[in-house]
Design a protein around this motif. Structure first.
Motif, PDB file in Angstrom:
ATOM      1  N   GLU A  46     -10.598  42.730  45.639  1.00  0.00           N
ATOM      2  CA  GLU A  46     -10.109  44.191  45.742  1.00  0.00           C
ATOM      3  C   GLU A  46      -8.975  44.613  46.291  1.00  0.00           C
ATOM      4  O   GLU A  46      -8.067  45.364  46.072  1.00  0.00           O
ATOM      5  CB  GLU A  46     -11.573  45.073  46.121  1.00  0.00           C
ATOM      6  CG  GLU A  46     -12.448  44.816  45.233  1.00  0.00           C
ATOM      7  CD  GLU A  46     -13.912  45.839  45.686  1.00  0.00           C
ATOM      8  OE1 GLU A  46     -13.425  46.729  46.327  1.00  0.00           O
ATOM      9  OE2 GLU A  46     -14.863  45.432  45.084  1.00  0.00           O
ATOM     10  N   SER A  47      -8.823  43.948  47.732  1.00  0.00           N
ATOM     11  CA  SER A  47      -7.848  44.361  48.607  1.00  0.00           C
ATOM     12  C   SER A  47      -6.390  43.882  48.123  1.00  0.00           C
ATOM     13  O   SER A  47      -5.437  44.707  48.184  1.00  0.00           O
ATOM     14  CB  SER A  47      -8.026  43.670  50.073  1.00  0.00           C
ATOM     15  OG  SER A  47      -7.994  42.270  49.989  1.00  0.00           O
TER      16      SER A  47
ATOM     17  N   GLN B 231      -5.648  44.419  44.875  1.00  0.00           N
ATOM     18  CA  GLN B 231      -5.319  45.254  43.956  1.00  0.00           C
ATOM     19  C   GLN B 231      -4.810  46.467  44.483  1.00  0.00           C
ATOM     20  O   GLN B 231      -4.094  47.274  44.283  1.00  0.00           O
ATOM     21  CB  GLN B 231      -6.545  45.483  43.138  1.00  0.00           C
ATOM     22  CG  GLN B 231      -7.227  44.250  42.236  1.00  0.00           C
ATOM     23  CD  GLN B 231      -8.038  44.897  41.571  1.00  0.00           C
ATOM     24  OE1 GLN B 231      -8.270  45.689  40.717  1.00  0.00           O
ATOM     25  NE2 GLN B 231      -9.330  44.085  41.751  1.00  0.00           N
ATOM     26  N   GLN B 232      -5.169  46.464  46.099  1.00  0.00           N
ATOM     27  CA  GLN B 232      -4.554  47.768  46.640  1.00  0.00           C
ATOM     28  C   GLN B 232      -3.495  47.596  47.469  1.00  0.00           C
ATOM     29  O   GLN B 232      -2.667  48.461  47.581  1.00  0.00           O
ATOM     30  CB  GLN B 232      -5.763  48.258  47.855  1.00  0.00           C
ATOM     31  CG  GLN B 232      -7.102  48.532  47.248  1.00  0.00           C
ATOM     32  CD  GLN B 232      -8.132  48.739  48.317  1.00  0.00           C
ATOM     33  OE1 GLN B 232      -8.849  47.892  48.705  1.00  0.00           O
ATOM     34  NE2 GLN B 232      -8.482  49.832  48.303  1.00  0.00           N
ATOM     35  N   ASP B 233      -3.239  46.290  48.033  1.00  0.00           N
ATOM     36  CA  ASP B 233      -1.841  46.007  48.554  1.00  0.00           C
ATOM     37  C   ASP B 233      -1.817  44.416  48.290  1.00  0.00           C
ATOM     38  O   ASP B 233      -2.354  43.541  48.845  1.00  0.00           O
ATOM     39  CB  ASP B 233      -2.120  46.291  50.134  1.00  0.00           C
ATOM     40  CG  ASP B 233      -0.971  45.809  50.939  1.00  0.00           C
ATOM     41  OD1 ASP B 233       0.005  45.075  50.121  1.00  0.00           O
ATOM     42  OD2 ASP B 233      -0.343  46.312  52.021  1.00  0.00           O
TER      43      ASP B 233
ATOM     44  N   ASP C 283      -9.232  54.665  42.963  1.00  0.00           N
ATOM     45  CA  ASP C 283      -7.949  54.050  43.591  1.00  0.00           C
ATOM     46  C   ASP C 283      -7.334  53.158  42.629  1.00  0.00           C
ATOM     47  O   ASP C 283      -6.212  52.127  43.226  1.00  0.00           O
ATOM     48  CB  ASP C 283      -8.218  53.412  44.940  1.00  0.00           C
ATOM     49  CG  ASP C 283      -9.465  52.221  44.725  1.00  0.00           C
ATOM     50  OD1 ASP C 283      -9.811  51.969  43.548  1.00  0.00           O
ATOM     51  OD2 ASP C 283      -9.714  51.859  45.898  1.00  0.00           O
TER      52      ASP C 283
ATOM     53  N   VAL D  81      -8.681  50.426  41.440  1.00  0.00           N
ATOM     54  CA  VAL D  81      -9.239  48.948  41.867  1.00  0.00           C
ATOM     55  C   VAL D  81     -10.253  48.868  40.294  1.00  0.00           C
ATOM     56  O   VAL D  81     -11.120  49.611  40.100  1.00  0.00           O
ATOM     57  CB  VAL D  81      -9.822  48.728  43.061  1.00  0.00           C
ATOM     58  CG1 VAL D  81     -10.652  47.525  43.042  1.00  0.00           C
ATOM     59  CG2 VAL D  81      -8.804  48.631  44.054  1.00  0.00           C
TER      60      VAL D  81
ATOM     61  N   PRO E 107      -5.519  52.137  53.197  1.00  0.00           N
ATOM     62  CA  PRO E 107      -6.643  52.797  53.441  1.00  0.00           C
ATOM     63  C   PRO E 107      -7.404  51.627  54.472  1.00  0.00           C
ATOM     64  O   PRO E 107      -8.507  52.176  54.877  1.00  0.00           O
ATOM     65  CB  PRO E 107      -7.221  52.625  52.011  1.00  0.00           C
ATOM     66  CG  PRO E 107      -6.588  51.561  51.746  1.00  0.00           C
ATOM     67  CD  PRO E 107      -5.313  51.439  51.882  1.00  0.00           C
TER      68      PRO E 107
END
Length: 535
Positions: free
Chosen positions: A69-70, A72-74, A114, A116, A421
């Motif tokens: 998941e992370s 996909q965020q960064d 977000d 994800v 985040p």
């Protein structure tokens, strides 16, 4: 030439090649993402990086990552990048594919606000999505055993029928043919905990046919540690599969003595000819959901069913009674941590955010609960995904585990950053420090040589996972490289301040391109989706 060139010479570094061989001073030529020569190289006009006084090692392989998941965020994966990690491996029980049929009852395939996504029809869909969108490290994954049984049984506590088991084994076979690393079980958590040894052996048998790995968060890391290790060995013996134990540990002070016996069992199996190995993270606290303190049979039917039971006064009282006493049927991590005093809350949604940084005992007293277990259930009811740290391991056992030649290193965490985040949420320091902690303090105090520590993070996991062309510094290998000052490598993340990057890493290359240059992230996203057995 630019910093992202595919053609360069790394000049004068101390090469620790990942095999455990003695270090040597050598130049390294890289072209088109691969190492083409190691030795004395005459200048030829290509871009040169001076590595004098630095160690040049293969990029590290995180054999248990939760960065799905992370990233996909960064996509940079900074907490691992600052430690020299160039490959992230997913699939502890749950993988982001295949999620089809009844499995969608457990995981919503709709993207979150977000952006994800936590579910894809097939595992390759997820891996290809990461690569297509740009990802810093290489990524690879096991097929989650959770997923397989959930495809037919959802979150129900029951055995699969013969027809159901055959059908999901066929799906597993397709995923393995597409390059998945193997099948990963996680037997503390529902619905994976409902699987019998025979079901797991069936999955392992499919893996064996592909020379893939059966890998497991074993059924009990505490009072039944030895039996749980024997189950993995039995599965390997029954299926002829290679096997691996994720984050080997003895959980709970009363069980610390069991670590030596668990290691002996694995060593004896290896002597017998069974290919079995393990990994660990070098911390005395584990980290998982607060809901994991609840016996698995209360999860029958899924999360909504659990929440209904928590709010039913009669069932709630039974849950508390079951948590309070030792059991021979499940791993009671609440008791392993010594009760409420040994559980550090990490917060969650809503009012649970106020619990972050307090032990369950402190939070319970602050809110006026007479029983901390009442507080625990209210926290889970507010947010079933509330996280906690459980202080249940010993430093002596960490060192004992690291002394075994077949034990590699993992983070068992996301790849976060010190920016929102991620900085808005607590995490385990292992996300920022696992590899630096081994490479720094454990090497400098003499537990491991530098060469051996690097081998545990590179060629050992690469060979275990059948990641061809990774984990070594040699001609023809992919140029995943970690270049660091061995005297400066250290972890800085703590339980109270976990969002701190490790130091000492100077440059990191992924597939021949700089992801970290002069200690700073470049933003280059050169990672690829890796498949078992494919160079």
């Amino acid at each position: 030439m630019s910093e992202v060139t595919n053609d360069l010479i790394i000049r004068g570094g101390t090469v620790v090649d990942g095999t455990g061989a003695p270090r040597k001073t050598a130049d390294i030529a890289v072209s088109r993402g691969r190492i083409v020569h190691v030795g004395d190289i005459e200048p030829d006009g290509r871009f040169e990086l001076d590595a004098t006084g630095l160690v040049v090692a293969p990029g590290f392989i995180n054999i248990l990552s939760h960065a799905y998941e992370s990233l996909q965020q960064d996509a940079r994966g900074l907490s691992d990048l600052y430690q020299g990690v160039t490959t992230e491996v997913f699939g502890e029980g749950y993988s982001l594919g295949p999620v089809i049929d009844r499995a969608v009852e457990i995981v919503d395939p709709t993207p979150r606000e977000d952006g994800v996504r936590t579910a894809f029809p097939r595992l390759n869909d997820f891996l290809e999505s990461l690569e297509a969108n740009g990802v810093g490290p290489n990524v690879a994954s096991f097929v989650g055993a959770h997923n397989l049984r959930a495809i037919r049984a959802g979150a129900d506590e029951r055995q699969l029928t013969d027809d159901e088991l055959r059908s999901v084994c066929a799906i597993l076979d397709e995923e393995l043919a597409a390059g998945a690393l193997g099948v990963g079980s996680s037997l503390l958590y529902a619905p994976g905990v409902y699987a019998s040894t025979e079901e797991l052996a069936a999955y392992a048998g499919v893996a064996s046919a592909h020379d893939a790995l059966y890998i497991s968060h074993i059924r009990d890391e505490a009072a039944h540690l030895e039996e749980s290790v024997r189950e993995v060995i039995d599965i390997a013996r029954m299926s002829a599969a290679r096997a691996h134990v994720w984050h080997l540990k003895a959980s709970g002070r009363d069980n610390w003595h069991r670590m030596a016996e668990a290691i002996r069992l694995i060593a004896d199996a290896r002597e017998e000819g069974i290919e079995i190995s393990a990994d660990l993270y070098p911390y005395e606290a584990g980290g998982t959901s607060l809901a994991a303190s609840i016996p698995p049979w209360y999860f029958d039917g899924g999360e909504k069913a659990l929440l209904r039971r928590i709010t039913d006064p009669v069932v709630r009282a039974r849950i508390i009674a079951d948590i309070r006493v030792p059991s021979g049927t499940w791993e009671n991590i609440h008791l392993d941590a010594g009760g409420a005093e040994g559980i550090l809350l990490q917060g969650g949604r809503g009012s649970n955010a106020e619990a972050a940084g307090k032990t369950l005992a402190q939070f319970s007293a602050l809110r006026g609960y007479g029983d901390p277990l009442e507080a625990l259930l209210d926290l889970v009811a507010e947010d079933p995904h509330t996280e906690a740290l459980y202080f249940c391991m010993s430093e002596e056992n960490i060192r004992l585990g690291l002394e075994q030649s077949w034990v590699s290193v993992c983070s068992d965490a996301e790849a976060a950053s010190t920016e929102p985040p991620f900085s808005d949420s607590p995490t385990h320091p292992r996300a920022y420090g696992s590899f630096a902690r081994v490479l720094g303090p454990y090497v400098r105090d003499g537990l491991l040589t530098l060469e051996e520590a690097v081998r545990r993070m590179t060629s050992l996991p690469a060979d275990t996972l059948r990641l061809v062309g990774r984990g070594r510094v040699g001609a023809g290998e992919w140029a995943d490289l970690a270049i660091f000052d061995p005297d400066a490598v250290r972890d800085h993340a703590t339980y109270s301040e976990p969002h701190r990057y490790a130091s000492g890493m100077r440059h990191v290359l992924v597939n021949g391109r700089f992801a970290l240059r002069d200690g700073n992230p470049t933003g280059t996203l050169a990672g690829r989706a890796l498949r078992r057995g494919v160079r």
